[in-house]
Design an enzyme around this catalytic site. Structure first.
Site, PDB file in Angstrom:
ATOM      1  N   ARG A  36       0.817  -1.217   0.000  1.00  0.00           N
ATOM      2  CA  ARG A  36       0.000   0.000   0.000  1.00  0.00           C
ATOM      3  C   ARG A  36       0.854   1.272   0.000  1.00  0.00           C
ATOM      4  O   ARG A  36       0.474   2.268  -0.605  1.00  0.00           O
ATOM      5  CB  ARG A  36      -0.938   0.003   1.210  1.00  0.00           C
ATOM      6  CG  ARG A  36      -2.118  -0.914   0.985  1.00  0.00           C
ATOM      7  CD  ARG A  36      -3.083  -0.905   2.133  1.00  0.00           C
ATOM      8  NE  ARG A  36      -4.382  -1.408   1.687  1.00  0.00           N
ATOM      9  CZ  ARG A  36      -5.322  -1.844   2.497  1.00  0.00           C
ATOM     10  NH1 ARG A  36      -5.147  -1.828   3.807  1.00  0.00           N
ATOM     11  NH2 ARG A  36      -6.467  -2.271   2.017  1.00  0.00           N
ATOM     12  N   LYS A 197     -21.842 -16.907  -0.520  1.00  0.00           N
ATOM     13  CA  LYS A 197     -23.269 -16.718  -0.266  1.00  0.00           C
ATOM     14  C   LYS A 197     -23.939 -15.697  -1.160  1.00  0.00           C
ATOM     15  O   LYS A 197     -23.391 -14.637  -1.437  1.00  0.00           O
ATOM     16  CB  LYS A 197     -23.453 -16.270   1.187  1.00  0.00           C
ATOM     17  CG  LYS A 197     -23.116 -17.349   2.182  1.00  0.00           C
ATOM     18  CD  LYS A 197     -23.321 -16.835   3.588  1.00  0.00           C
ATOM     19  CE  LYS A 197     -23.235 -17.967   4.594  1.00  0.00           C
ATOM     20  NZ  LYS A 197     -23.427 -17.465   5.959  1.00  0.00           N
ATOM     21  N   GLY A 354     -11.424  -9.489  -1.582  1.00  0.00           N
ATOM     22  CA  GLY A 354     -10.329 -10.061  -0.801  1.00  0.00           C
ATOM     23  C   GLY A 354      -9.937 -11.459  -1.254  1.00  0.00           C
ATOM     24  O   GLY A 354      -8.785 -11.722  -1.603  1.00  0.00           O
ATOM     25  N   GLY A 377     -13.999  -3.380   0.267  1.00  0.00           N
ATOM     26  CA  GLY A 377     -15.370  -2.873   0.409  1.00  0.00           C
ATOM     27  C   GLY A 377     -15.743  -1.816  -0.614  1.00  0.00           C
ATOM     28  O   GLY A 377     -16.857  -1.821  -1.144  1.00  0.00           O
TER      29      GLY A 377
HETATM   30  P1  ADP Z   1     -14.444 -12.111  -2.080  1.00  0.00           P
HETATM   31  O1  ADP Z   1     -13.703 -12.007  -0.768  1.00  0.00           O
HETATM   32  O2  ADP Z   1     -13.483 -12.099  -3.245  1.00  0.00           O
HETATM   33  O3  ADP Z   1     -15.530 -11.073  -2.229  1.00  0.00           O
HETATM   34  P2  ADP Z   1     -16.172 -14.188  -1.071  1.00  0.00           P
HETATM   35  O4  ADP Z   1     -15.724 -13.898   0.325  1.00  0.00           O
HETATM   36  O5  ADP Z   1     -17.562 -13.833  -1.444  1.00  0.00           O
HETATM   37  O6  ADP Z   1     -15.145 -13.569  -2.139  1.00  0.00           O
HETATM   38  O7  ADP Z   1     -16.057 -15.760  -1.354  1.00  0.00           O
HETATM   39  C1  ADP Z   1     -14.942 -16.532  -1.082  1.00  0.00           C
HETATM   40  C2  ADP Z   1     -15.283 -17.774  -0.319  1.00  0.00           C
HETATM   41  O8  ADP Z   1     -16.258 -18.573  -0.987  1.00  0.00           O
HETATM   42  C3  ADP Z   1     -14.077 -18.656  -0.154  1.00  0.00           C
HETATM   43  O9  ADP Z   1     -13.804 -18.810   1.227  1.00  0.00           O
HETATM   44  C4  ADP Z   1     -14.487 -19.992  -0.795  1.00  0.00           C
HETATM   45  O10 ADP Z   1     -14.004 -21.126  -0.099  1.00  0.00           O
HETATM   46  C5  ADP Z   1     -15.993 -19.924  -0.701  1.00  0.00           C
HETATM   47  N1  ADP Z   1     -16.632 -20.848  -1.651  1.00  0.00           N
HETATM   48  C6  ADP Z   1     -16.606 -20.798  -2.987  1.00  0.00           C
HETATM   49  N2  ADP Z   1     -17.264 -21.844  -3.527  1.00  0.00           N
HETATM   50  C7  ADP Z   1     -17.724 -22.592  -2.504  1.00  0.00           C
HETATM   51  C8  ADP Z   1     -18.480 -23.797  -2.402  1.00  0.00           C
HETATM   52  N3  ADP Z   1     -18.908 -24.447  -3.486  1.00  0.00           N
HETATM   53  N4  ADP Z   1     -18.757 -24.272  -1.168  1.00  0.00           N
HETATM   54  C9  ADP Z   1     -18.326 -23.612  -0.068  1.00  0.00           C
HETATM   55  N5  ADP Z   1     -17.611 -22.457  -0.092  1.00  0.00           N
HETATM   56  C10 ADP Z   1     -17.313 -21.957  -1.293  1.00  0.00           C
END
Ligand code: ADP
Ligand code: MG
Length: 396
Positions: A36, A197, A354, A377
């Site tokens: 950073r 989710k 992230g 964010g």
């Molecule tokens: P970002 O941080 O890039 O916004 P998210 O936090 O929304 O991404 O998603 C990342 C998480 O989603 C990871 O921890 C990954 O393990 C989980 N994930 C992805 N596919 C699955 C799945 N089929 N079942 C359970 N967890 C999943």
């Protein structure tokens, strides 16, 4: 572009209050990752080249309006000096006599760093009095902290209203990349949304279906969309109470002319651990005692075809549980294809989030993407179509 940049500003002989994000990770009093800090260098150099005196304003950690010695920016002075290759004069407060003294003590080419803005309760409340105290210190405001732009704070939004304001180089690069991906993109545009989710990414999905031509849904949230179509997903992570919402998103997408791509085949396993035994099955054939942990090879091939047909890609969220092999396979393969298409010039690729950034790094694909946002964010709120107050304040 509607926002001003350093090129629009006369900085000669001026004190330039420069909001940066140097909220770097520390361990036992040492900065463990200077990324950073390294990234603000172009802005610092440009201001100095234009004859301005750089006064850095920044937050550090979450002191919640109180002076917390461990969260003092004095701890990063050495790292800032090393990274910028310039002498840093530290001010023990971001307003008043200590700030004035530091600014007066800094010679030509020196950089002033003022104490943590969040030591003042007015910072996160966007208190006009605090912004006015900061504004007294200089003549121009430069915001280079895109990652803090989704919050209206005194040192981001408040200050921009009181002084002539412009985006720094890093903010400028981020705004240009984001505009190229969703504002005025080359079409067709594909978005990949994965991750755990649906519930955390509702606004994002809702906005994207109105803006992109293709939406690839992966990760755990794809399971929720499968459930919404009456498909059983066994022990997979799925939000069954979100089925109606998922159906609404599908309807909205259809009305907007956005093609949704769900998994065709999936990787299923009984345990989530490294090297676990797994099978590849059709998306509607997950055994009752198994969970879907990744997209399958046919799905990846279909995604690659969409990438090949598109000119712009915007990506947030891994396609599977990428932290553990072999469930990183689909994310890796799709990321490598996007990187290769970017390299040959047929795709503009922008990604953020992230876990997404770690997944793309892990795939060895990040370097060839057009732009990787580390803003967290702020990147997500921008993908949701929200106005970022720190950016809005730089307009006009
Ligand atoms: P970002 O941080 O890039 O916004 P998210 O936090 O929304 O991404 O998603 C990342 C998480 O989603 C990871 O921890 C990954 O393990 C989980 N994930 C992805 N596919 C699955 C799945 N089929 N079942 C359970 N967890 C999943
Ligand atoms: Mg995450």
């Amino acid at each position: 572009m509607a926002w001003k940049t350093l090129d629009d500003m006369d900085l000669s002989g001026k004190v330039v209050l420069t909001r940066v994000d140097i909220n770097v990770p520390m361990d036992a009093g040492r900065v463990t990752d200077t990324t950073r800090i390294d990234k603000i260098k172009p802005t610092v150099e440009a201001i100095i080249a234009k004859g301005g005196k750089v006064v850095l304003l920044a937050h550090f950690d979450r002191p919640k309006g109180k002076v917390v010695p461990e969260m003092s920016l004095s701890h990063v002075v050495g790292a800032v000096e090393a990274s910028l290759g310039r002498k840093v004069v530290f001010g023990t407060d971001c307003i008043g006599a200590p700030a004035e003294a530091a600014i007066a003590a800094a010679g030509p080419g020196d950089v002033v760093l003022l104490e943590n803005t969040r030591f003042h309760p007015g910072e996160e409340k966007n208190a006009p009095e605090l912004a006015a105290e900061m504004a007294k210190l200089g003549q121009v405001f430069v915001n280079d902290a895109f990652s803090a732009a989704h919050r209206a704070h005194a040192s981001t939004e408040g200050l921009a209203k009181l002084l002539p304001a412009a985006a720094g180089r890093l903010m400028e690069a981020e705004l240009k990349a984001l505009d190229a991906a969703l504002g005025t993109p080359l079409r067709p545009v594909v978005a990949v949304v994965g991750g755990a989710k649906v519930s955390t990414k509702l606004d994002l999905l809702g906005n994207l279906v109105t803006k992109v031509d293709h939406l690839v849904i992966g990760g755990g949230m794809a399971n929720t969309f499968l459930v919404a179509q009456g498909i059983e997903v066994g022990k997979s992570l799925a939000e069954r109470d979100m089925a109606d919402t998922a159906r609404e998103i599908l309807v909205k997408a259809k009305a907007a002319g956005c093609t949704i791509h769900l998994p065709i085949d999936v990787v299923v396993a009984r345990e989530f651990k490294a090297g676990a035994a797994y099978d590849v099955v059709a998306a509607d054939a997950c055994p009752a005692d198994a969970m879907i942990l990744d997209a399958g090879p046919m799905t990846v091939a279909a995604i690659v075809k969409v990438f090949e047909a598109c000119k712009t890609l915007i990506w947030n969220g891994p396609l599977g549980a990428f932290e553990i092999a072999p469930f990183d396979a689909a994310t890796n393969a799709a990321a490598k294809s996007a990187a290769a298409l970017t390299k040959t010039g047929s795709l503009i690729s922008v990604a953020g989030g992230g876990d997404t950034v770690s997944a793309l790094n892990q795939a060895g694909a990040a370097e060839d993407f057009t732009f990787i946002s580390t803003a967290g964010g702020a990147f997500l709120e921008w993908m949701e179509g929200k106005e970022l107050p720190g950016v809005a304040a730089l307009m006009g």
